[in-house]
Write an enzyme that holds these catalytic residues in place. Structure first.
Site, PDB file in Angstrom:
ATOM      1  N   HIS A 118      -3.641 -15.288  10.862  1.00  0.00           N
ATOM      2  CA  HIS A 118      -2.684 -14.169  10.801  1.00  0.00           C
ATOM      3  C   HIS A 118      -3.228 -12.894  11.428  1.00  0.00           C
ATOM      4  CE1 HIS A 118      -0.520 -16.855   8.173  1.00  0.00           C
ATOM      5  NE2 HIS A 118      -1.506 -16.834   7.305  1.00  0.00           N
ATOM      6  N   PRO A 143       0.831  -1.218   0.000  1.00  0.00           N
ATOM      7  CA  PRO A 143       0.000   0.000   0.000  1.00  0.00           C
ATOM      8  C   PRO A 143       0.859   1.259   0.000  1.00  0.00           C
ATOM      9  CG  PRO A 143      -0.190  -1.184   2.091  1.00  0.00           C
ATOM     10  CD  PRO A 143       0.628  -2.037   1.184  1.00  0.00           C
ATOM     11  N   GLU A 144       0.499   2.205  -0.832  1.00  0.00           N
ATOM     12  CA  GLU A 144       1.196   3.487  -0.873  1.00  0.00           C
ATOM     13  C   GLU A 144       0.300   4.549  -0.245  1.00  0.00           C
ATOM     14  OE1 GLU A 144       3.250   4.582  -4.373  1.00  0.00           O
ATOM     15  OE2 GLU A 144       3.700   2.540  -4.963  1.00  0.00           O
ATOM     16  N   ARG A 186       2.071 -11.670   5.985  1.00  0.00           N
ATOM     17  CA  ARG A 186       3.520 -11.666   5.765  1.00  0.00           C
ATOM     18  C   ARG A 186       4.291 -10.984   6.887  1.00  0.00           C
ATOM     19  NH1 ARG A 186       5.305 -10.744  -0.245  1.00  0.00           N
ATOM     20  NH2 ARG A 186       7.228 -11.360   0.776  1.00  0.00           N
TER      21      ARG A 186
END
Ligand SMILES: [Zn+2]
Length: 270
Positions: free
Chosen positions: A98, A2-3, A117
């Site tokens: 997660h 994500p930016e 991750r």
């Protein structure tokens, strides 16, 4: 990853959904990587705190917290990393794999941080959080030129340097350089004043358009609802290797700058 526009979209979504709510209790998972602050400190700072507002600082989501009777307010800072998501969920919904944090809210809902991750980070602070670099959407053209004029790196690398500008990543760097007509390998300190001015305008225009479109859906990124809420931001350079430039029809080229795949039009960008 994500930016800025995606993080802004998530922060805005959270602001709409959870500002004003209170965190009653917190559950933390047992994976150490996502926790940048000590677990006890996270729990102590979040539990019983009212969420005053949620906003974006650089690529961080910042929850401003307030505690009754306490003068000093804390902040909860979330970095989504590569695959992090903040979900506002009904407690009856199964907790996804997660999940590293669940904050139970006074309204009966849960705020869940899910990150397969584990490059995302959760942190609490007691001072005022400031990102490392300048805010690309509020910096003026003069400060922008001053900031970049000192760098001898290729302009693409300088745009990605979070100590200069906070929040511009690979996609929006390529898109900004395309719109400004500047080649990604140009040395930053050799850009003209006019080119830096064009680049400043292009960065802001690209980010604003992407925010309006709800971010880019290039990754498997989802918004605060857990929905695929993003309409596609129209890329003109990024990811268009070999396809005709939308302005001059020359095939878009792909090179590597600062270790990142970089797309540009060899004719429109000089
Ligand atoms: Zn072109």
């Amino acid at each position: 990853m994500p930016e800025l526009p995606e993080v802004e979209t998530v922060a805005n979504g959270l602001q709409k959904r959870v500002a004003g709510d209170r965190i009653d209790s917190v559950w933390l998972g047992n994976k150490p990587e996502p926790l940048k602050s000590r677990p006890a400190d996270i729990v102590r700072t979040l539990e019983g705190a009212k969420i005053e507002s949620v906003r974006r600082v650089g690529k961080h989501i910042v929850f401003d917290l307030h505690r009754n009777g306490a003068a000093a307010s804390g902040q909860w800072i979330v970095h989504l990393g590569m695959t992090g998501r903040m979900l506002v969920a009904d407690p009856a919904l199964e907790i996804p794999k997660h999940t590293h944090l669940v904050a139970r809210l006074a309204s009966g809902r849960e705020l869940r941080f899910v990150d397969p991750r584990r490059f995302g980070r959760l942190e609490v602070r007691h001072g005022r959080f400031r990102g490392p670099g300048a805010e690309p959407l509020s910096i003026n053209p003069e400060d922008f030129a001053r900031l970049f004029h000192r760098s001898k790196a290729p302009i693409k690398a300088a745009l990605l340097n979070q100590r200069l500008l906070a929040g511009v990543g690979n996609i929006y760097a390529d898109e900004s350089l395309f719109r400004a007509g500047v080649r990604p390998r140009r040395r930053t300190h050799l850009l003209t004043r006019d080119e830096l001015k064009k680049l400043h305008a292009a960065v802001q225009q690209v980010l604003r358009e992407a925010i309006a479109a709800g971010g880019s859906s290039v990754s498997d990124y989802v918004d605060a609802d857990g929905e695929k809420g993003f309409s596609q931001f129209q890329h003109r350079a990024y990811g268009r290797e070999g396809q005709p430039c939308l302005v001059c029809k020359t095939p878009i080229k792909k090179i590597v700058v600062a270790g990142r795949g970089t797309h540009y039009c060899p004719r429109c960008q000089r």
